[in-house]
Design an enzyme around this catalytic site. Structure first.
Site, mmCIF file in Angstrom:
data_model
loop_
_atom_site.group_PDB
_atom_site.id
_atom_site.type_symbol
_atom_site.label_atom_id
_atom_site.label_comp_id
_atom_site.label_asym_id
_atom_site.label_seq_id
_atom_site.Cartn_x
_atom_site.Cartn_y
_atom_site.Cartn_z
ATOM 1 N N SER A 280 0.771 -1.231 0.000
ATOM 2 C CA SER A 280 0.000 0.000 0.000
ATOM 3 C C SER A 280 0.804 1.283 0.000
ATOM 4 C CB SER A 280 -1.025 -0.026 1.112
ATOM 5 O OG SER A 280 -2.317 -0.112 0.522
ATOM 6 N N CYS A 281 0.170 2.375 0.498
ATOM 7 C CA CYS A 281 0.479 3.735 0.033
ATOM 8 C C CYS A 281 1.049 4.632 1.133
ATOM 9 C CB CYS A 281 -0.778 4.379 -0.530
ATOM 10 S SG CYS A 281 -1.743 3.286 -1.591
ATOM 11 N N ASP A 282 1.407 5.840 0.715
ATOM 12 C CA ASP A 282 1.881 6.862 1.649
ATOM 13 C C ASP A 282 1.303 8.208 1.230
ATOM 14 O OD1 ASP A 282 4.207 5.499 3.339
ATOM 15 O OD2 ASP A 282 4.402 4.820 1.266
ATOM 16 N N ASN B 21 1.791 8.669 -2.966
ATOM 17 C CA ASN B 21 2.163 7.549 -3.823
ATOM 18 C C ASN B 21 1.111 6.468 -3.672
ATOM 19 O OD1 ASN B 21 4.470 8.445 -5.064
ATOM 20 N ND2 ASN B 21 5.892 7.238 -3.822
ATOM 21 N N GLU C 101 -5.582 5.136 2.274
ATOM 22 C CA GLU C 101 -4.628 4.073 2.599
ATOM 23 C C GLU C 101 -5.399 2.843 3.070
ATOM 24 O OE1 GLU C 101 -1.134 4.742 2.896
ATOM 25 O OE2 GLU C 101 -1.389 6.824 2.306
#
Length: 419
Positions: A7-9, A28, A94
C-alpha cells in the site's frame, strides 16, 4: 498467489512547514504492478432529483450538484486512489486493518469514498462529513484489486484544503478524525490517531467497551484500542515507511515545496517509492494549494508507474480544459470483467497511450541505458522548467490563464519524446 499490496503513503505540509504560504499535498499509490492508473477530469455537473449513482459495486442516491474533479484512478474501478476538486480539496486513502472485521459482500470501496468526498465536499471538513455519512449508511467493502482472489480492507484518509488537513481513520462503519492546522504530517498503512481526537463516531467508545477492547478507564486511545492484536506483516512493514516518511518530512520542515514533495515520493531507500515483487508505485500526485484564494491550485500527476522514472505533469482547473484522452484508458462497457458476474474472470488491456509509451521507454532504459537516461533527463529538465513557470505564476510574474493547457501539452510532449 501474489502477496497483497503493501500500500500507500500520503503527506501534507502546512505553513510553517512549507517554505511558502502554500499547503503541499502528496501521495504515492502502491498497487499491483500491472494495474493501470488513468488520470481523468470530470466537469461539475447537475443531476436530476432522485437519480441514482453507480459506484464500483453498488448504487447510492446521487446529489443534485457535484464538483469538478481530477482523479488518478485504477482504470477498472469507479473510485480513485487520489485526486482534487475545483474547490481546492485533495484526498488520498490508505489500506488499513483493525480489530473490527472486514464485512463480507460488496459495499463502497475506500476509493469510491475518495471520489465521493471530492465531488460532494467543498472543503476538507465538508468532505470528511460526506465520507463518514456515506460510510455509516452504506458501509465499506468489496474486492480491492482486479483479481478473483478475495482481498479487501478498511481505509484511512488524508483530506486537505487551503487552510487545514484532516486525518480520518476507519474501522468498519466506525471512524475517528484528527485536525491538522500546521506543520507536516504523513500517514501509511496503520492507525495513527491516539487520544488527540477532534471528532469521532458517536458509538465508537461504547462499541469498544462492548467488545471488551477498552475498559472505559482513563484516556481513550483509538490506535491502541482498535489496532489488531496480530497485525498483518504489511502493517508492520508500513511502520518502517511511516517512520521514514516522517523523517524525510522533518528534514525539510519549514522548507517544503512541490519539488521537495516530489523528491520524497521518489525516495526508494525509505520504501516510499515502492518496487517490491508484484507491487510498485503505480501512480503519484503532488498538489500546491496556495492560502491566497486568488491564486489557482496546481495538481501534478505522473499517470505512469514509478515516480523515480516518471515525470510530474501539472493540471490546473479552468472553465474549458483541453481533454487529455491519451491518459484515459479504454472503456469496455457491460463486458468489462469488473462489471460482469462473477467478477474478474478474465483480463483486458487497460493501458492508455502514455502508459504504453512509458513502458517502451523503460524497456529502452534497460536495454540501452545511455539512450534511455538521456531522454529521461530531458523530460526531468522540462519538469523543472514547468515548475519554474508555475512558481512565476504564483508570484504574479506571468498570468495563470496561459498555463491552463499545461497538462495536455506536457502529456503530448512526453509521448513524443518517448517515440
Amino acid at each position: 498467489m501474489a502477496e497483497p499490496p503493501m500500500s500507500c503513503d500520503c503527506f501534507v505540509s502546512l505553513p510553517p512547514g512549507s517554505r511558502d504560504d502554500h499547503v503541499i499535498f502528496g501521495k504515492n499509490s502502491d498497487r499491483p504492478r500491472d494495474e493501470v492508473q488513468e488520470v481523468v477530469h470530470y466537469p461539475a455537473a447537475s443531476h436530476p432529483p432522485g437519480s441514482m449513482l453507480e459506484c464500483t459495486y453498488i448504487q447510492i442516491p446521487q446529489v443534485e450538484q457535484t464538483n469538478a474533479v481530477v482523479l488518478s484512478k485504477p482504470a477498472w474501478m469507479w473510485g480513485a486512489e487520489m485526486g482534487a476538486s475545483d474547490k481546492g480539496v485533495c484526498i488520498g486513502n490508505e489500506a488499513v486493518w483493525t480489530r473490527e472485521p472486514v464485512a463480507p459482500g460488496e459495499a463502497l470501496l475506500g476509493m469510491d469514498l475518495v471520489r465521493l468526498g471530492l465531488e460532494r465536499g467543498d472543503s476538507a471538513r465538508a468532505a470528511l462529513t460526506v465520507i463518514t455519512s456515506l460510510l455509516e449508511e452504506h458501509g465499506q467493502g468489496g474486492q480491492c484489486r482486479e483479481a478473483p482472489e478475495p482481498f479487501s480492507y478498511h481505509n484511512t484518509f488524508l483530506l486537505v484544503d487551503r487552510s487545514e488537513a484532516w486525518v480520518l481513520e476507519t474501522a468498519g462503519r466506525l471512524w475517528v478524525a484528527q485536525k491538522v492546522s500546521e506543520g507536516v504530517k504523513n500517514i501509511s498503512n496503520q492507525l495513527t490517531i491516539g487520544s488527540e481526537i477532534s471528532t469521532e463516531h458517536p458509538d465508537l467508545q461504547s462499541v469498544a467497551k462492548a467488545q471488551g477492547w477498552w475498559d472505559g478507564e482513563g484516556e481513550f486511545n483509538f490506535s491502541h484500542v482498535f489496532s489488531p492484536e496480530n497485525p498483518p506483516a504489511r502493517m508492520e512493514l508500513a511502520k518502517q515507511r511511516y517512520r521514514g516518511g516522517t523523517e524525510l518530512l522533518q528534514q525539510h520542515d519549514g522548507s517544503v515545496t512541490a519539488e521537495v514533495m516530489m523528491s520524497i515520493l521518489r525516495d526508494k531507500p525509505s520504501g516510499i517509492c515502492m518496487d517490491s515483487g508484484g507491487f510498485c508505485t503505480t501512480g503519484s500526485m503532488v498538489s500546491i494549494l496556495p492560502r491566497d484564494t486568488a491564486l489557482p491550485c496546481i495538481h501534478f500527476f505522473t499517470a505512469t508507474p514509478d515516480p523515480s522514472r516518471s515525470v510530474f505533469k501539472p493540471f490546473i482547473f479552468s472553465d474549458c480544459p483541453t481533454p487529455v484522452p491519451r491518459v484515459v484508458s479504454p472503456q469496455f462497457g457491460p463486458d468489462d470483467p469488473a462489471r460482469k458476474q462473477p467478477r474478474f474472470q478474465s483480463q483486458v488491456d487497460r493501458r492508455h497511450d502514455l502508459y504504453k509509451a512509458h513502458q517502451v521507454a523503460l524497456n529502452t532504459m534497460e536495454t540501452n541505458p545511455d539512450e534511455g537516461l538521456a531522454v529521461y533527463n530531458i523530460l526531468r529538465d522540462l519538469e523543472s522548467q514547468c515548475l519554474s513557470e508555475i512558481a512565476a505564476m504564483l508570484s504574479g510574474e506571468i498570468p495563470g490563464e496561459e498555463l491552463g493547457d499545461l497538462f495536455f501539452d506536457c502529456v503530448d510532449t512526453e509521448i513524443k519524446f518517448y517515440q
